[in-house]
Design an enzyme around this catalytic site. Structure first.
Site, PDB file in Angstrom:
ATOM      1  N   HIS A 108       0.806  -1.219   0.000  1.00 30.02           N
ATOM      2  CA  HIS A 108       0.000   0.000   0.000  1.00 30.02           C
ATOM      3  C   HIS A 108       0.842   1.273   0.000  1.00 30.02           C
ATOM      4  CE1 HIS A 108      -3.447  -2.490   0.275  1.00 30.02           C
ATOM      5  NE2 HIS A 108      -3.523  -2.641   1.583  1.00 30.02           N
ATOM      6  N   HIS A 182      -9.407   2.335   0.734  1.00 25.17           N
ATOM      7  CA  HIS A 182      -9.309   1.186   1.637  1.00 25.17           C
ATOM      8  C   HIS A 182     -10.336   1.255   2.769  1.00 25.17           C
ATOM      9  CE1 HIS A 182      -7.467  -2.158   3.723  1.00 25.17           C
ATOM     10  NE2 HIS A 182      -6.433  -2.190   2.910  1.00 25.17           N
ATOM     11  N   GLU A 317     -11.422  -3.614  -2.495  1.00 31.26           N
ATOM     12  CA  GLU A 317     -10.562  -2.561  -3.017  1.00 31.26           C
ATOM     13  C   GLU A 317     -10.349  -2.758  -4.516  1.00 31.26           C
ATOM     14  OE1 GLU A 317      -6.975  -2.984  -0.339  1.00 31.26           O
ATOM     15  OE2 GLU A 317      -8.406  -4.388   0.509  1.00 31.26           O
TER      16      GLU A 317
HETATM   17  C1  BGC Z   1      -4.294  -6.369   2.303  1.00 29.01           C
HETATM   18  C2  BGC Z   1      -4.115  -7.088   3.615  1.00 29.01           C
HETATM   19  C3  BGC Z   1      -3.696  -6.073   4.643  1.00 29.01           C
HETATM   20  C4  BGC Z   1      -4.768  -5.028   4.732  1.00 29.01           C
HETATM   21  C5  BGC Z   1      -4.488  -3.957   5.725  1.00 29.01           C
HETATM   22  C6  BGC Z   1      -5.377  -5.356   2.484  1.00 29.01           C
HETATM   23  O1  BGC Z   1      -5.589  -4.672   1.298  1.00 29.01           O
HETATM   24  O2  BGC Z   1      -4.574  -7.231   1.245  1.00 29.01           O
HETATM   25  O3  BGC Z   1      -3.178  -8.111   3.518  1.00 29.01           O
HETATM   26  O4  BGC Z   1      -3.480  -6.665   5.897  1.00 29.01           O
HETATM   27  O5  BGC Z   1      -4.957  -4.440   3.466  1.00 29.01           O
HETATM   28  O6  BGC Z   1      -3.212  -3.527   5.705  1.00 29.01           O
END
Ligand code: BGC
Length: 352
Positions: A108, A182, A317
């Site tokens: 991310h 998110h 997402e």
């Molecule tokens: C990811 C997860 C992660 C979460 C929060 C999601 O988009 O795929 O693996 O733990 O985001 O960080």
């Protein structure tokens, strides 16, 4: 009721800059609150089938919690949604090293990704919507990425209970870009999400290794716990004896959307909460969607007087596939100078 947008203080960044919370209200009483910090959605109030409003979005109480957050609650994600293996990729013959914030991998956009940045904000109100235009200049080298990336994200709350999010970016050097939001949802506004019923318009998905990096193949969902082509309770197969479920600690996988037309804004997923009757639809132009079943939430995650326990919320997402910069067979995520990155997604709420 009148479409409106108001502002209030949400505290300050460590360097003293003001964090503002914007409250968007539509003509039918739906309320969405958004911060200029990370473009974080802090509240989404939508009616149940009897018209009773509840906040179906997970959030924290203060700036410090957002700056310490590793869950990415409600935030804009950039430059790259989801993981890049070994926090590294090669582009035009040059290797780039990114911030490794998820074991050896990059997740991310890095520890100090777009979710922790203060964005410049402008508001607008039209007869049918209230909106927020957020801009952020990500400097060359930030979190390891090449090029200055000028990013604009427009949040628009429409009268028909749709929160539309439009992303734009331009760059002065080739760079990967994969932007998303998110938000975490619990359509009952409490309890776990195992009884929520999910449909995903995907015939294929991207299986992962034990650190959640795609293996590269796109097998069919048919006959697996990943078959959500017809509505299934999230909890029905979440602990199935299945290697992919084990690798994700539940669902934490990208689904390959069955698009009718490449790049069209289409329905990707639908979630129905049977008790309240609330329904969320996620629409996107992207080729994929990450379904994450809140496996890394736990009793230490708290906000707004609630405990966000294990699997108490889910994320859907829209995105290009994880690790695309290292997977030549996946649709490209490279933006080059002179091109414009654009993608639109929407969260639409109804009841049933
Ligand atoms: C990811 C997860 C992660 C979460 C929060 C999601 O988009 O795929 O693996 O733990 O985001 O960080």
């Amino acid at each position: 009721m009148q479409t409106s947008i108001t502002e209030s203080s949400f505290g300050h960044m460590p360097d003293g800059r003001a964090v503002t919370e914007y409250t968007l209200t539509n003509a039918n009483g739906m309320i969405v609150k958004i911060l200029n910090l990370g473009g974080v959605i802090t509240e989404i109030h939508v009616p149940d089938r009897d018209g009773k409003l509840a906040d179906v979005n997970c959030s924290f109480d203060d700036v410090a919690s957002y700056l310490g957050d590793s869950q990415y609650f409600g935030a804009l994600i950039g430059r790259y949604g989801n993981r890049i293996a070994n926090a590294s990729f090669t582009l035009d013959g040059q290797q780039y090293q990114l911030d490794a914030n998820n074991g050896a991998n990059h997740l991310h956009g890095g520890l100090e990704g777009f979710h922790r940045r203060l964005w410049t904000a402008e508001t607008f109100v039209t007869p049918k919507s209230a909106g927020l235009i957020l801009s952020y200049l990500s400097a060359d080298g930030e979190q390891g990425y090449p090029g200055n990336l000028e990013t604009t994200v427009i949040y628009e709350l429409r009268a028909d209970h749709e929160l539309r999010i439009a992303f734009h970016a331009i760059t002065d050097q080739a760079t990967p870009v994969n932007l998303t939001n998110h938000a975490y949802f619990n359509l009952a506004a409490g309890g776990d999400i195992l009884g929520h019923e999910l449909t995903i318009h995907a015939d294929h998905y991207t299986p992962i290794d034990d650190v959640q990096i795609p293996l590269g193949d796109l097998p069919p969902v048919a006959g697996t716990p990943f078959d959500f082509r017809s509505a299934q309770a999230i909890g029905a197969r979440i602990d199935a004896d299945d290697e992919q479920i084990r690798n994700g600690f539940g669902y934490d996988h990208n689904f390959v959307l069955a698009k009718k037309a490449e790049g069209a804004l289409e329905l990707a997923a639908r979630v129905r909460e049977p008790v309240s009757g609330r329904v969320l639809e996620v629409w996107t132009q992207e080729p994929g969607i990450q379904f994450y079943s809140g496996n890394f939430l736990g009793d230490s995650v708290k906000g707004k007087g609630r405990i966000y326990g294990h699997r108490s919320a889910f994320c859907l997402e829209p995105q290009h596939f994880p690790d695309s910069p290292n997977q030549p067979a996946f649709p490209s995520t490279i933006l080059r100078p002179g091109e414009e990155y654009t993608t639109v997604m929407a969260y639409k709420f109804t009841t049933e």
